[in-house]
Design a protein around this motif. Structure first.
Motif, PDB file in Angstrom:
ATOM      1  N   ALA A 108       0.825  -1.205   0.000  1.00 30.37           N
ATOM      2  CA  ALA A 108       0.000   0.000   0.000  1.00 30.37           C
ATOM      3  C   ALA A 108       0.860   1.257   0.000  1.00 30.37           C
ATOM      4  O   ALA A 108       0.475   2.286  -0.568  1.00 30.37           O
ATOM      5  CB  ALA A 108      -0.935  -0.004   1.216  1.00 30.37           C
ATOM      6  N   LEU A 109       2.022   1.186   0.624  1.00 32.19           N
ATOM      7  CA  LEU A 109       2.903   2.352   0.716  1.00 32.19           C
ATOM      8  C   LEU A 109       3.491   2.738  -0.638  1.00 32.19           C
ATOM      9  O   LEU A 109       3.938   3.871  -0.826  1.00 32.19           O
ATOM     10  CB  LEU A 109       4.047   2.061   1.693  1.00 32.19           C
ATOM     11  N   LYS A 110       3.490   1.813  -1.582  1.00 33.59           N
ATOM     12  CA  LYS A 110       4.091   2.054  -2.899  1.00 33.59           C
ATOM     13  C   LYS A 110       3.125   2.730  -3.869  1.00 33.59           C
ATOM     14  O   LYS A 110       3.501   3.068  -4.988  1.00 33.59           O
ATOM     15  CB  LYS A 110       4.557   0.726  -3.507  1.00 33.59           C
ATOM     16  N   LYS A 111       1.876   2.929  -3.430  1.00 34.71           N
ATOM     17  CA  LYS A 111       0.870   3.512  -4.313  1.00 34.71           C
ATOM     18  C   LYS A 111       0.782   5.022  -4.121  1.00 34.71           C
ATOM     19  O   LYS A 111       0.977   5.524  -3.021  1.00 34.71           O
ATOM     20  CB  LYS A 111      -0.500   2.888  -4.026  1.00 34.71           C
ATOM     21  N   GLY A 112       0.478   5.717  -5.205  1.00 36.55           N
ATOM     22  CA  GLY A 112       0.258   7.154  -5.097  1.00 36.55           C
ATOM     23  C   GLY A 112       1.343   7.981  -5.747  1.00 36.55           C
ATOM     24  O   GLY A 112       2.309   7.475  -6.335  1.00 36.55           O
ATOM     25  N   LYS A 113       1.186   9.284  -5.599  1.00 35.94           N
ATOM     26  CA  LYS A 113       2.079  10.249  -6.232  1.00 35.94           C
ATOM     27  C   LYS A 113       3.470  10.217  -5.608  1.00 35.94           C
ATOM     28  O   LYS A 113       3.624  10.023  -4.403  1.00 35.94           O
ATOM     29  CB  LYS A 113       1.468  11.640  -6.103  1.00 35.94           C
ATOM     30  N   LYS A 114       4.483  10.406  -6.437  1.00 35.99           N
ATOM     31  CA  LYS A 114       5.878  10.447  -5.972  1.00 35.99           C
ATOM     32  C   LYS A 114       6.254  11.880  -5.620  1.00 35.99           C
ATOM     33  O   LYS A 114       5.904  12.830  -6.322  1.00 35.99           O
ATOM     34  CB  LYS A 114       6.821   9.922  -7.057  1.00 35.99           C
ATOM     35  N   VAL A 115       6.965  12.033  -4.509  1.00 29.03           N
ATOM     36  CA  VAL A 115       7.471  13.343  -4.083  1.00 29.03           C
ATOM     37  C   VAL A 115       8.894  13.173  -3.560  1.00 29.03           C
ATOM     38  O   VAL A 115       9.334  12.062  -3.267  1.00 29.03           O
ATOM     39  CB  VAL A 115       6.579  13.966  -2.976  1.00 29.03           C
ATOM     40  N   ARG A 116       9.597  14.283  -3.428  1.00 30.51           N
ATOM     41  CA  ARG A 116      10.950  14.240  -2.877  1.00 30.51           C
ATOM     42  C   ARG A 116      10.879  14.431  -1.366  1.00 30.51           C
ATOM     43  O   ARG A 116      10.316  15.402  -0.877  1.00 30.51           O
ATOM     44  CB  ARG A 116      11.825  15.320  -3.508  1.00 30.51           C
ATOM     45  N   GLY A 117      11.439  13.496  -0.634  1.00 27.50           N
ATOM     46  CA  GLY A 117      11.412  13.549   0.809  1.00 27.50           C
ATOM     47  C   GLY A 117      12.430  14.507   1.377  1.00 27.50           C
ATOM     48  O   GLY A 117      13.270  15.052   0.642  1.00 27.50           O
TER      49      GLY A 117
END
Length: 285
Positions: free
Chosen positions: A47-56
């Motif tokens: 579930a953590l791998k789903k969704g929009k990518k952002v820079r941490g």
């Protein structure tokens, strides 16, 4: 789990996926017996791998959920523990994992979805099915309390647009064929629920991203007050069995073996009415 939250801060560099694996035993301790802990953990990690990518903050590109989990691992792990205690699948429509901003920083909020509430109802063993539907302005809907047992809802499936959300209704069909109380909420009632849900105007709020699911959850949550919870229902079943056994025993012949009720199941503690996330920030699906 207190040690879990404390120790999690020191393991941020391992990533949220390994963090979930590290505390598998904590989740296993509270998961219902019918759920396989390893499979549940893999589901949470996926579930953590789903969704929009952002820079941490560390400069590494991750999904928003991964960044949120690393920003506040204590809140993240507490959400997973809540899902495990309820026996719901995290990152699905049973139990949403959603990002929210707290003081400008993403954190994870766990939210029980309407399918999760329905799952908790089914576990009670008293109902055979649950009906929950949204009514749009282009639909025909009729329900007269005290006259109609169930609503009449007609949909033009060929319509390109069914119109605006107008109502939501929900009811359960019991194992004996009876119909539970029928819940009907109009837009004004939904708006009151939405107003009480902190963060409902957030860009991440499911009131924005999945409004129909929030209407359904609102209806199902009200229905949960009118159907047996697992704890209540199983206690009544146990009491009925023991009353019957008590009536039989005095009249049984002396050579008759007493009725053994020790094998009867103990009551579970899943009570859907205790799930109250609508009052926690932000809004939930």
């Amino acid at each position: 789990m207190t040690d879990t939250v404390t120790n999690a801060v020191a393991t941020r560099d391992t990533g949220p996926g390994p963090m979930v694996k590290q505390y598998q035993q904590d989740f296993s301790d509270v998961l219902p017996s019918h759920i396989e802990p390893k499979q549940w953990v893999r589901l949470a990690q996926g579930a953590l791998k789903k969704g929009k990518k952002v820079r941490g903050p560390d400069g590494v590109t991750r999904t928003e959920l991964e960044v949120a989990a690393l920003n506040n691992p204590g809140v993240f792990l507490a959400s997973l523990l809540d899902a495990a205690r309820l026996g719901l699948e995290p990152g699905t429509e049973q139990y949403y994992l959603t990002p929210r901003k707290v003081k400008g920083q993403l954190e994870i909020l766990g939210i029980v979805g309407y399918q999760g509430l329905i799952e908790l109802m089914y576990r009670a063993g008293a109902i055979s099915s649950v009906v929950a539907e949204c009514v749009y302005s282009g639909d025909r809907f009729e329900y007269r309390p005290g006259i109609d047992e169930r609503p009449v809802h007609e949909i033009d499936w060929d319509a390109d647009d069914r119109g605006q959300l107008r109502l939501v209704y929900a009811y359960a069909i019991m194992k004996d064929g009876a119909t539970s109380k029928v819940i009907v909420l109009n837009r004004a009632a939904i708006e009151q629920i939405k107003t009480k849900s902190q963060g409902s105007d957030s860009e991440y709020s499911p009131w924005r991203t999945n409004e129909s699911a929030m209407w359904l959850k609102s209806g199902v949550r009200q229905l949960a007050k009118w159907v047996p919870t697992s704890a209540e229902y199983i206690r009544e079943q146990l009491r009925a069995h023991r009353d019957i056994a008590a009536e039989i025993a005095p009249t049984a012949p002396a050579t008759h073996t007493p009725v053994d009720v020790s094998h009867l199941p103990e009551a579970d503690v899943f009570d859907a009415e205790l799930v109250d996330h609508d009052t926690e920030p932000p809004a939930q699906p």
